[in-house]
Design a protein around this motif. Sequence first.
Motif, PDB file in Angstrom:
ATOM      1  N   ALA A  30      24.918 -42.455  27.116  1.00 41.44           N
ATOM      2  CA  ALA A  30      25.164 -42.196  28.534  1.00 41.44           C
ATOM      3  C   ALA A  30      26.000 -40.930  28.721  1.00 41.44           C
ATOM      4  O   ALA A  30      25.838 -40.228  29.726  1.00 41.44           O
ATOM      5  CB  ALA A  30      25.854 -43.390  29.177  1.00 41.44           C
ATOM      6  N   THR A  32      25.763 -38.157  27.055  1.00 43.26           N
ATOM      7  CA  THR A  32      24.816 -37.046  27.036  1.00 43.26           C
ATOM      8  C   THR A  32      24.066 -36.956  28.355  1.00 43.26           C
ATOM      9  O   THR A  32      23.860 -35.857  28.892  1.00 43.26           O
ATOM     10  CB  THR A  32      23.813 -37.214  25.871  1.00 43.26           C
ATOM     11  OG1 THR A  32      24.540 -37.331  24.655  1.00 43.26           O
ATOM     12  CG2 THR A  32      22.857 -36.053  25.791  1.00 43.26           C
ATOM     13  N   VAL A  33      23.678 -38.102  28.906  1.00 42.85           N
ATOM     14  CA  VAL A  33      22.944 -38.116  30.174  1.00 42.85           C
ATOM     15  C   VAL A  33      23.818 -37.567  31.298  1.00 42.85           C
ATOM     16  O   VAL A  33      23.358 -36.768  32.117  1.00 42.85           O
ATOM     17  CB  VAL A  33      22.437 -39.534  30.506  1.00 42.85           C
ATOM     18  CG1 VAL A  33      21.900 -39.608  31.919  1.00 42.85           C
ATOM     19  CG2 VAL A  33      21.362 -39.942  29.517  1.00 42.85           C
ATOM     20  N   GLN A  36      23.862 -33.894  31.024  1.00 37.36           N
ATOM     21  CA  GLN A  36      22.583 -33.337  31.469  1.00 37.36           C
ATOM     22  C   GLN A  36      22.510 -33.293  32.995  1.00 37.36           C
ATOM     23  O   GLN A  36      22.046 -32.307  33.571  1.00 37.36           O
ATOM     24  CB  GLN A  36      21.414 -34.165  30.941  1.00 37.36           C
ATOM     25  CG  GLN A  36      21.145 -34.011  29.468  1.00 37.36           C
ATOM     26  CD  GLN A  36      20.028 -34.950  28.997  1.00 37.36           C
ATOM     27  OE1 GLN A  36      19.754 -35.981  29.606  1.00 37.36           O
ATOM     28  NE2 GLN A  36      19.388 -34.584  27.892  1.00 37.36           N
ATOM     29  N   ILE A  37      22.964 -34.367  33.626  1.00 33.84           N
ATOM     30  CA  ILE A  37      22.942 -34.419  35.097  1.00 33.84           C
ATOM     31  C   ILE A  37      23.842 -33.339  35.674  1.00 33.84           C
ATOM     32  O   ILE A  37      23.453 -32.617  36.606  1.00 33.84           O
ATOM     33  CB  ILE A  37      23.340 -35.821  35.599  1.00 33.84           C
ATOM     34  CG1 ILE A  37      22.242 -36.830  35.280  1.00 33.84           C
ATOM     35  CG2 ILE A  37      23.643 -35.796  37.098  1.00 33.84           C
ATOM     36  CD1 ILE A  37      22.619 -38.269  35.556  1.00 33.84           C
ATOM     37  N   LYS A  48      14.975 -30.943  35.404  1.00 35.56           N
ATOM     38  CA  LYS A  48      15.965 -31.415  34.431  1.00 35.56           C
ATOM     39  C   LYS A  48      16.760 -32.590  35.005  1.00 35.56           C
ATOM     40  O   LYS A  48      17.127 -33.508  34.268  1.00 35.56           O
ATOM     41  CB  LYS A  48      16.926 -30.295  34.040  1.00 35.56           C
ATOM     42  CG  LYS A  48      16.326 -29.286  33.104  1.00 35.56           C
ATOM     43  CD  LYS A  48      17.363 -28.254  32.681  1.00 35.56           C
ATOM     44  CE  LYS A  48      16.762 -27.224  31.760  1.00 35.56           C
ATOM     45  NZ  LYS A  48      17.764 -26.196  31.369  1.00 35.56           N
ATOM     46  N   ASP A  51      14.588 -35.630  34.702  1.00 36.11           N
ATOM     47  CA  ASP A  51      14.560 -36.028  33.295  1.00 36.11           C
ATOM     48  C   ASP A  51      15.832 -36.793  32.926  1.00 36.11           C
ATOM     49  O   ASP A  51      15.767 -37.830  32.274  1.00 36.11           O
ATOM     50  CB  ASP A  51      14.406 -34.797  32.405  1.00 36.11           C
ATOM     51  CG  ASP A  51      14.351 -35.150  30.935  1.00 36.11           C
ATOM     52  OD1 ASP A  51      13.597 -36.077  30.571  1.00 36.11           O
ATOM     53  OD2 ASP A  51      15.072 -34.503  30.152  1.00 36.11           O
ATOM     54  N   ALA A  52      16.974 -36.309  33.367  1.00 38.98           N
ATOM     55  CA  ALA A  52      18.241 -36.965  33.060  1.00 38.98           C
ATOM     56  C   ALA A  52      18.336 -38.335  33.730  1.00 38.98           C
ATOM     57  O   ALA A  52      18.828 -39.294  33.135  1.00 38.98           O
ATOM     58  CB  ALA A  52      19.408 -36.080  33.492  1.00 38.98           C
ATOM     59  N   SER A  55      16.198 -40.719  31.812  1.00 38.05           N
ATOM     60  CA  SER A  55      16.899 -41.078  30.575  1.00 38.05           C
ATOM     61  C   SER A  55      18.005 -42.089  30.856  1.00 38.05           C
ATOM     62  O   SER A  55      18.212 -43.028  30.091  1.00 38.05           O
ATOM     63  CB  SER A  55      17.498 -39.832  29.921  1.00 38.05           C
ATOM     64  OG  SER A  55      16.486 -38.944  29.520  1.00 38.05           O
ATOM     65  N   GLY A  56      18.708 -41.890  31.960  1.00 39.97           N
ATOM     66  CA  GLY A  56      19.756 -42.829  32.350  1.00 39.97           C
ATOM     67  C   GLY A  56      19.193 -44.213  32.642  1.00 39.97           C
ATOM     68  O   GLY A  56      19.792 -45.225  32.267  1.00 39.97           O
ATOM     69  N   ILE A  59      18.565 -45.966  29.443  1.00 38.16           N
ATOM     70  CA  ILE A  59      19.807 -46.478  28.855  1.00 38.16           C
ATOM     71  C   ILE A  59      20.230 -47.772  29.538  1.00 38.16           C
ATOM     72  O   ILE A  59      20.599 -48.746  28.880  1.00 38.16           O
ATOM     73  CB  ILE A  59      20.920 -45.410  28.925  1.00 38.16           C
ATOM     74  CG1 ILE A  59      20.628 -44.303  27.918  1.00 38.16           C
ATOM     75  CG2 ILE A  59      22.292 -46.020  28.669  1.00 38.16           C
ATOM     76  CD1 ILE A  59      21.547 -43.125  28.002  1.00 38.16           C
TER      77      ILE A  59
END
Length: 81
Positions: A30, A32-33, A36-37, A48, A51-52, A55-56, A59
Amino acid sequence: MSTSALQKAKGFKKSRTGTYLSMGTTAFGAITVFKQIKKARAEHDTLKLVDAVVSGAAIVTGLAILYRELKRLGDDDVLLG
């Protein structure tokens, strides 16, 4: 290594300790997410950001599945029995 020790090692993933470890490593993702956000918002990059967020969501779903597995384990811990 004895057969009993091998069985315990194989059962680690299905144990409470193994599940907690999996939850910790998943939650660590999380961080990393969130980075990214933050970066995607700063760059105004919608793709992007999407994408984030996806990904979240993965998770969160993974943690929910691990939590459910933890509840199912209850007292039937592989390493204790």
